[in-house]
Design an enzyme around this catalytic site. Structure first.
Site, PDB file in Angstrom:
ATOM      1  N   LYS A 186      83.876 -19.234 -10.594  1.00  0.00           N
ATOM      2  CA  LYS A 186      85.366 -19.823 -10.672  1.00  0.00           C
ATOM      3  C   LYS A 186      85.906 -20.137 -11.858  1.00  0.00           C
ATOM      4  CE  LYS A 186      88.198 -23.146 -10.053  1.00  0.00           C
ATOM      5  NZ  LYS A 186      89.399 -22.593 -10.712  1.00  0.00           N
ATOM      6  N   GLU A 262      78.573 -30.040 -18.133  1.00  0.00           N
ATOM      7  CA  GLU A 262      78.871 -30.068 -19.583  1.00  0.00           C
ATOM      8  C   GLU A 262      80.108 -30.756 -19.615  1.00  0.00           C
ATOM      9  OE1 GLU A 262      76.722 -29.308 -21.618  1.00  0.00           O
ATOM     10  OE2 GLU A 262      75.121 -28.203 -20.607  1.00  0.00           O
ATOM     11  N   CYS A 297      85.144 -28.506 -26.723  1.00  0.00           N
ATOM     12  CA  CYS A 297      84.535 -29.698 -26.188  1.00  0.00           C
ATOM     13  C   CYS A 297      83.821 -30.499 -27.296  1.00  0.00           C
ATOM     14  CB  CYS A 297      83.624 -29.327 -25.201  1.00  0.00           C
ATOM     15  SG  CYS A 297      82.281 -28.191 -25.496  1.00  0.00           S
ATOM     16  N   GLU A 390      89.705 -38.231 -25.462  1.00  0.00           N
ATOM     17  CA  GLU A 390      89.664 -36.635 -25.676  1.00  0.00           C
ATOM     18  C   GLU A 390      91.046 -36.177 -25.477  1.00  0.00           C
ATOM     19  OE1 GLU A 390      87.926 -33.907 -23.063  1.00  0.00           O
ATOM     20  OE2 GLU A 390      86.571 -33.059 -24.834  1.00  0.00           O
TER      21      GLU A 390
HETATM   22  P1  NAD Z   1      89.083 -29.096 -16.008  1.00  0.00           P
HETATM   23  O1  NAD Z   1      88.220 -30.211 -15.892  1.00  0.00           O
HETATM   24  O2  NAD Z   1      90.453 -29.402 -15.602  1.00  0.00           O
HETATM   25  O3  NAD Z   1      88.648 -27.563 -15.326  1.00  0.00           O
HETATM   26  C1  NAD Z   1      87.628 -27.323 -15.432  1.00  0.00           C
HETATM   27  C2  NAD Z   1      87.382 -26.546 -14.099  1.00  0.00           C
HETATM   28  O4  NAD Z   1      87.223 -27.336 -13.150  1.00  0.00           O
HETATM   29  C3  NAD Z   1      88.230 -25.265 -13.794  1.00  0.00           C
HETATM   30  O5  NAD Z   1      87.788 -24.051 -13.112  1.00  0.00           O
HETATM   31  C4  NAD Z   1      89.338 -26.060 -12.750  1.00  0.00           C
HETATM   32  O6  NAD Z   1      90.102 -25.075 -12.078  1.00  0.00           O
HETATM   33  C5  NAD Z   1      88.201 -26.793 -11.955  1.00  0.00           C
HETATM   34  N1  NAD Z   1      88.667 -27.894 -11.539  1.00  0.00           N
HETATM   35  C6  NAD Z   1      89.916 -28.748 -11.755  1.00  0.00           C
HETATM   36  N2  NAD Z   1      89.872 -29.857 -10.879  1.00  0.00           N
HETATM   37  C7  NAD Z   1      89.097 -29.552 -10.058  1.00  0.00           C
HETATM   38  C8  NAD Z   1      88.802 -30.401  -8.776  1.00  0.00           C
HETATM   39  N3  NAD Z   1      89.616 -31.364  -8.251  1.00  0.00           N
HETATM   40  N4  NAD Z   1      87.845 -30.035  -7.842  1.00  0.00           N
HETATM   41  C9  NAD Z   1      86.972 -29.136  -8.485  1.00  0.00           C
HETATM   42  N5  NAD Z   1      87.238 -28.165  -9.665  1.00  0.00           N
HETATM   43  C10 NAD Z   1      88.069 -28.535 -10.151  1.00  0.00           C
HETATM   44  O7  NAD Z   1      88.717 -28.777 -17.630  1.00  0.00           O
HETATM   45  P2  NAD Z   1      89.753 -27.789 -18.673  1.00  0.00           P
HETATM   46  O8  NAD Z   1      90.916 -28.662 -18.770  1.00  0.00           O
HETATM   47  O9  NAD Z   1      89.877 -26.430 -17.832  1.00  0.00           O
HETATM   48  O10 NAD Z   1      88.748 -27.831 -19.886  1.00  0.00           O
HETATM   49  C11 NAD Z   1      88.686 -28.632 -20.776  1.00  0.00           C
HETATM   50  C12 NAD Z   1      87.589 -29.695 -20.549  1.00  0.00           C
HETATM   51  O11 NAD Z   1      86.235 -28.921 -20.737  1.00  0.00           O
HETATM   52  C13 NAD Z   1      87.616 -30.692 -21.688  1.00  0.00           C
HETATM   53  O12 NAD Z   1      87.487 -31.760 -21.192  1.00  0.00           O
HETATM   54  C14 NAD Z   1      86.322 -30.126 -22.587  1.00  0.00           C
HETATM   55  O13 NAD Z   1      85.680 -31.127 -23.305  1.00  0.00           O
HETATM   56  C15 NAD Z   1      85.473 -29.655 -21.499  1.00  0.00           C
HETATM   57  N6  NAD Z   1      84.381 -28.662 -22.050  1.00  0.00           N
HETATM   58  C16 NAD Z   1      83.301 -28.969 -22.303  1.00  0.00           C
HETATM   59  C17 NAD Z   1      82.131 -28.084 -22.697  1.00  0.00           C
HETATM   60  C18 NAD Z   1      80.950 -28.561 -23.007  1.00  0.00           C
HETATM   61  O14 NAD Z   1      79.977 -27.600 -22.874  1.00  0.00           O
HETATM   62  N7  NAD Z   1      80.516 -29.910 -22.670  1.00  0.00           N
HETATM   63  C19 NAD Z   1      82.555 -26.867 -23.200  1.00  0.00           C
HETATM   64  C20 NAD Z   1      84.223 -26.295 -23.077  1.00  0.00           C
HETATM   65  C21 NAD Z   1      85.068 -27.258 -22.538  1.00  0.00           C
END
Ligand code: NAD
Length: 487
Positions: A186, A262, A297, A390
């Site tokens: 997804k 992650e 991230c 963050e």
């Molecule tokens: P997000 O958590 O909003 O979304 C990530 C994914 O989760 C998306 O596909 C989203 O559609 C899905 N999602 C959102 N709400 C959900 C729910 N209620 N139930 C199930 N799935 C859901 O994150 P984002 O804004 O897309 O990305 C930014 C975040 O990702 C930052 O916090 C960043 O630090 C993190 N990140 C971490 C790493 C790592 O390797 N640690 C790498 C890249 C990004």
């Protein structure tokens, strides 16, 4: 030189989900627009998958796993298919780079040199592991033979963010497929286009139908459905910490599926007075926070520096940051593009406001209209929002320290623990401090060091999964003991 603007006009978008080897609309026909954040233009109306679509995708992945059309083939065969997919990524590199640039506002100079070639290299690396993975024989008594093998888990759901749309997906898919699993992916709402094309390329490479499915859609709908699905054996998630916590709940409410997280970060760049090359530090500081407009991230969003060198360092950092060229991500001369969306820009601008309220502005930041946000640097206290939360944008929080112990305490004073950097020309100090920093990766005299050969992941609320390296294969396999009595 490639004329990216002209080429961008020729790119076609896939907008259906990809289930059982074919593009399909959502069962209820619902679609959500995906927008180019650089222009505000709607690129495509993409299928918004719901429960029924997720059911279909999981059922397709389950059938593919149960009849062993992928897991049951020879290691040499699976290796050749993934190597072919890696070649197809390279052959279609311009198109894939443009898809991520148009969809997420990422610089074409990054997507064409980092995201796409990096993704192809990672696929190739995991493909090469398939026919080199041996099992174990346990040291049992004569008359007993205990074989320890690694078995694929079955159906893996991969839920990924928008900051590296293709590459984050590949970090998950490559080891999951190499280990023999079927995958339901997804993508983020903001950036589904490159992986929808990837799914087609996977079929072209010879991946059997159903082994890789893509269900675009909203997180609280399609993401939640995957998290709760009884047919999913493991979830590998990259995204924010609050959503990572939801996946742990989904698993507890459903089938106790494995969950690998992650999540976010607030990584510190710790600069000691014995770091001789202050210009190199300033370059590293800017790279650490302004790459991908801070939407990383492991971004080094905190700068902790010895009070004695802080003024000189900040002057160099501000000078370097002042040269950032904010603009069209399709222009190779641009060094910072828009954020992924106007909504993300609004969130980041609220943090810029808090920086003005709580700290001293070194670089004021602010909006340039639409999703464009100027880089910002604030000197703040340890309890300010900018020091603790963050931001996921081009905003740097700066603090001074007086002693090594204070530097370590400040760096570790975070709910996160993804990455950290140490700058020092003293070998003893660098090792001493690196050993005490609570972070999944500590980079010494550089920032955000990572490679497919090294594990990537966090401590604390940055999560506990490890992507990349041979260790990533562990989470997509289970150890199995087969005990033969031959007395
Ligand atoms: P997000 O958590 O909003 O979304 C990530 C994914 O989760 C998306 O596909 C989203 O559609 C899905 N999602 C959102 N709400 C959900 C729910 N209620 N139930 C199930 N799935 C859901 O994150 P984002 O804004 O897309 O990305 C930014 C975040 O990702 C930052 O916090 C960043 O630090 C993190 N990140 C971490 C790493 C790592 O390797 N640690 C790498 C890249 C990004």
């Amino acid at each position: 030189m490639t004329d990216w603007r002209t080429l961008a006009r020729t790119v076609e978008f896939r907008f259906d989900a990809f289930i059982d080897g074919k593009p399909v609309a959502a069962a209820d026909g619902r679609r959500i627009p995906t927008v180019n954040p650089a222009t505000g233009e709607i690129l495509a109306q993409v299928a918004a998958c719901g429960d029924e679509d997720v059911d279909r995708a999981v059922a397709s992945a389950r059938r593919a796993f149960d009849d062993q059309r992928w897991a049951g083939t020879s290691p040499g065969h699976r290796k050749s298919v993934l190597l072919k997919l890696s070649e197809l990524l390279r052959a279609n590199a311009d198109e894939l780079a443009l898809l991520d640039t148009l969809d997420a506002g990422k610089l074409i100079s990054d997507t064409s040199t980092i995201d796409v070639p990096g993704s192809a290299a990672i696929l190739q690396w995991y493909a090469e592991t398939i026919d080199k993975a041996y099992g174990e024989i346990a040291p049992t008594a004569r008359g007993d033979l205990a074989l320890v093998s690694r078995e694929p888990l079955g159906v893996v759901a991969a839920v990924v963010p928008w900051n590296y749309p293709l590459e984050m997906a590949i970090w998950k898919i490559a080891p999951a497929l190499a280990a023999g699993n079927s995958v339901v992916l997804k993508p983020a709402e903001e950036s589904p286009l490159s992986v929808l094309r990837l799914a087609e390329l996977a079929v072209e490479a010879g991946l059997p139908d159903g082994v890789l499915n893509v269900v675009p859609g909203e997180g609280p709908v399609a993401g939640r459905a995957l998290g709760l699905h009884p047919g999913v054996d493991a979830v590998t998630f990259t995204g924010s910490t609050p959503v990572g916590k939801l996946f742990l709940q989904y698993a507890g409410q459903s089938n106790m599926k494995q969950v690998w997280l992650e999540c976010g970060g607030k990584s510190a760049n710790v600069v000691f007075a014995d770091a001789a090359d202050l210009q190199a530090v300033a370059d590293g500081v800017c790279f650490g926070i302004f790459t991908n407009a801070g939407q990383v991230c492991s971004a080094n969003s905190r700068l902790l520096a010895d009070r004695a060198i802080l003024p000189d360092l900040l002057a160099l950092v501000a000078e370097k940051a002042g040269k950032i060229r904010l603009g069209d991500p399709l222009d190779p001369e641009t060094t910072m593009g828009p954020l992924v969306s106007e909504a993300q820009a609004a969130r980041v601008l609220a943090y810029v406001e808090s920086g003005h309220a709580e700290g001293r502005a070194i670089l004021a930041g602010g909006s340039l209209g639409g999703a464009f946000v100027r880089p910002a640097i604030f000197e703040v206290g340890p309890d300010s929002r900018l020091s603790r939360e963050e931001v996921f944008g081009p905003v740097l929080a700066v603090q001074a320290f007086d002693t090594e112990d204070e530097a370590i305490a400040l760096a570790n004073d975070s709910i996160y623990g993804l990455a950290a950097s140490v700058w020092s020309d003293s070998l003893r100090r660098a090792h001493r401090v690196a050993g005490r920093l609570r972070a999944g990766t500590v980079s010494v005299n550089t920032v955000d060091a990572l490679d497919v050969t090294t594990p990537f992941g966090g401590f604390g609320q940055s999560g506990f999964g490890r992507d990349l390296s041979l260790h990533a294969l562990d989470k997509f396999t289970a150890l199995k003991t087969t005990w033969v009595n031959y007395r």
